[in-house]
Design an enzyme around this catalytic site. Sequence first.
Site, PDB file in Angstrom:
ATOM      1  N   GLY A 176       4.900 -21.577  -4.787  1.00  0.00           N
ATOM      2  CA  GLY A 176       6.183 -21.749  -5.484  1.00  0.00           C
ATOM      3  C   GLY A 176       6.725 -23.161  -5.401  1.00  0.00           C
ATOM      4  O   GLY A 176       7.917 -23.368  -5.171  1.00  0.00           O
ATOM      5  N   SER A 200       7.054 -25.362  -7.776  1.00  0.00           N
ATOM      6  CA  SER A 200       7.439 -25.941  -9.076  1.00  0.00           C
ATOM      7  C   SER A 200       8.892 -26.371  -9.146  1.00  0.00           C
ATOM      8  O   SER A 200       9.256 -27.159 -10.009  1.00  0.00           O
ATOM      9  CB  SER A 200       7.148 -24.922 -10.188  1.00  0.00           C
ATOM     10  OG  SER A 200       7.937 -23.758 -10.013  1.00  0.00           O
ATOM     11  N   ARG A 201       9.710 -25.845  -8.270  1.00  0.00           N
ATOM     12  CA  ARG A 201      11.142 -26.215  -8.277  1.00  0.00           C
ATOM     13  C   ARG A 201      11.756 -25.838  -6.932  1.00  0.00           C
ATOM     14  O   ARG A 201      11.104 -25.240  -6.081  1.00  0.00           O
ATOM     15  CB  ARG A 201      11.880 -25.492  -9.416  1.00  0.00           C
ATOM     16  CG  ARG A 201      11.855 -23.990  -9.317  1.00  0.00           C
ATOM     17  CD  ARG A 201      12.817 -23.327 -10.313  1.00  0.00           C
ATOM     18  NE  ARG A 201      12.930 -21.923 -10.017  1.00  0.00           N
ATOM     19  CZ  ARG A 201      12.233 -20.951 -10.608  1.00  0.00           C
ATOM     20  NH1 ARG A 201      11.368 -21.272 -11.561  1.00  0.00           N
ATOM     21  NH2 ARG A 201      12.392 -19.688 -10.254  1.00  0.00           N
ATOM     22  N   ASN A 254       6.280 -20.159   0.560  1.00  0.00           N
ATOM     23  CA  ASN A 254       7.640 -20.443   0.100  1.00  0.00           C
ATOM     24  C   ASN A 254       8.076 -19.572  -1.083  1.00  0.00           C
ATOM     25  O   ASN A 254       9.249 -19.253  -1.208  1.00  0.00           O
ATOM     26  CB  ASN A 254       7.719 -21.933  -0.286  1.00  0.00           C
ATOM     27  CG  ASN A 254       8.933 -22.224  -1.139  1.00  0.00           C
ATOM     28  OD1 ASN A 254      10.054 -22.355  -0.636  1.00  0.00           O
ATOM     29  ND2 ASN A 254       8.743 -22.296  -2.449  1.00  0.00           N
ATOM     30  N   SER A 310      14.650 -16.259   5.765  1.00  0.00           N
ATOM     31  CA  SER A 310      16.045 -16.529   5.385  1.00  0.00           C
ATOM     32  C   SER A 310      16.951 -16.031   6.496  1.00  0.00           C
ATOM     33  O   SER A 310      16.604 -15.057   7.190  1.00  0.00           O
ATOM     34  CB  SER A 310      16.378 -15.783   4.087  1.00  0.00           C
ATOM     35  OG  SER A 310      17.772 -15.778   3.869  1.00  0.00           O
ATOM     36  N   TYR A 348      15.712  -7.708  -0.454  1.00  0.00           N
ATOM     37  CA  TYR A 348      15.353  -9.093  -0.110  1.00  0.00           C
ATOM     38  C   TYR A 348      15.426  -9.287   1.411  1.00  0.00           C
ATOM     39  O   TYR A 348      14.501  -9.836   2.021  1.00  0.00           O
ATOM     40  CB  TYR A 348      16.318 -10.027  -0.836  1.00  0.00           C
ATOM     41  CG  TYR A 348      16.170 -11.498  -0.543  1.00  0.00           C
ATOM     42  CD1 TYR A 348      15.160 -12.251  -1.134  1.00  0.00           C
ATOM     43  CD2 TYR A 348      17.064 -12.159   0.305  1.00  0.00           C
ATOM     44  CE1 TYR A 348      15.049 -13.610  -0.892  1.00  0.00           C
ATOM     45  CE2 TYR A 348      16.962 -13.514   0.552  1.00  0.00           C
ATOM     46  CZ  TYR A 348      15.950 -14.238  -0.046  1.00  0.00           C
ATOM     47  OH  TYR A 348      15.845 -15.586   0.201  1.00  0.00           O
ATOM     48  N   ALA A 382      15.184  -7.081   3.722  1.00  0.00           N
ATOM     49  CA  ALA A 382      14.101  -6.320   4.368  1.00  0.00           C
ATOM     50  C   ALA A 382      12.792  -7.104   4.314  1.00  0.00           C
ATOM     51  O   ALA A 382      12.043  -7.159   5.296  1.00  0.00           O
ATOM     52  CB  ALA A 382      13.943  -4.958   3.691  1.00  0.00           C
ATOM     53  N   LYS A 392      12.444 -10.346   4.095  1.00  0.00           N
ATOM     54  CA  LYS A 392      12.502 -11.554   4.936  1.00  0.00           C
ATOM     55  C   LYS A 392      12.355 -11.195   6.416  1.00  0.00           C
ATOM     56  O   LYS A 392      11.703 -11.898   7.189  1.00  0.00           O
ATOM     57  CB  LYS A 392      13.800 -12.314   4.667  1.00  0.00           C
ATOM     58  CG  LYS A 392      13.875 -12.895   3.248  1.00  0.00           C
ATOM     59  CD  LYS A 392      12.711 -13.842   2.972  1.00  0.00           C
ATOM     60  CE  LYS A 392      12.748 -14.467   1.606  1.00  0.00           C
ATOM     61  NZ  LYS A 392      11.668 -15.422   1.379  1.00  0.00           N
TER      62      LYS A 392
END
Length: 247
Positions: free
Chosen positions: A13, A15-16, A90, A142, A155, A157, A159
């Site tokens: 990931g 690209s940004r 990432n 996170s 989300y 869960a 992480k």
Amino acid sequence: MTENPSRVVIVTGGSRGLGAGIVQSYLDTGDIVATCARSGTGQIDKWLADPATRDRLLFREVDLSDRAATAAFVKEVFDHWGQIDVLVNNAGVARDGVLGLASDDDIDAVIDLNLKGTLQITKLVSRRMLARGSGSIVNISSIVGLSGYRGLSVYSATKAAMDGLTRALARELGSRGIIVNSVAPGYLRTEMSHGLDEAQLGQIVRRTPAGRLGEPADVARLVQFLTAPENDYLTGQVIVIDGGLTA
Ligand code: NAP
């Protein structure tokens, strides 16, 4: 295929957002970087057009929730450079909303990328690292994996699961020269945080001792530290980087 003097780094990931910041930091330290995302961006085009970076960057359009596509990407990186020194997991996705109203598709999308996608690429890359007896893996989790956040149950869960993966893998791979850590950022100024409105962002900044949101470069410095060849002892940890928000 010869042993490469530069490190070969995979950042998913890239690209940004945070991933692009991490790619930039490895390009700045002279490393070779392979990255993937479902589609390219102007940032990727810029690196590929720049004579200083174009020969050290490989970008492929890969959906990491697709196991076969992920395997082909890892194979291409290995076939090209013959080693993988660093893996930064990432790529991640969040879908807002209370669990009771979440669609099955949204639940699957978050688990398929954040958890199953991370497991798949880590499985494939760790095999290569095991054969070589060295390597470093960073999982970008996170603070919400530690504290939870209303509207981000799935989300959170995934992480927390990534942090569990970090601890187990550090035990599994530690005696084989492979370092594994989680980096748990607070709120960063990226596309993912665009879902937060101005009032929410203002409240987060007021509660943050450092007085600002995080920048990709803040996190990239920590990732560099953890994956430096000198680090052969800090492993199995979840390191929070949030400007003191959860202190
Ligand atoms: P972002 O701006 O949304 O970028 C996500 C990256 O992942 C993009 O390159 C995206 O490209 C790629 N990606 C998404 N789905 C993918 C898929 N199925 N296969 C391959 N690549 C995929 O997010 P970010 O804020 O930089 O977040 C990066 C990481 O930091 C995530 O793991 C996130 O959970 C974590 N994090 C972010 C924050 C924050 O406040 N932003 C805080 C804590 C942790 P495509 O969409 O083109 O595929």
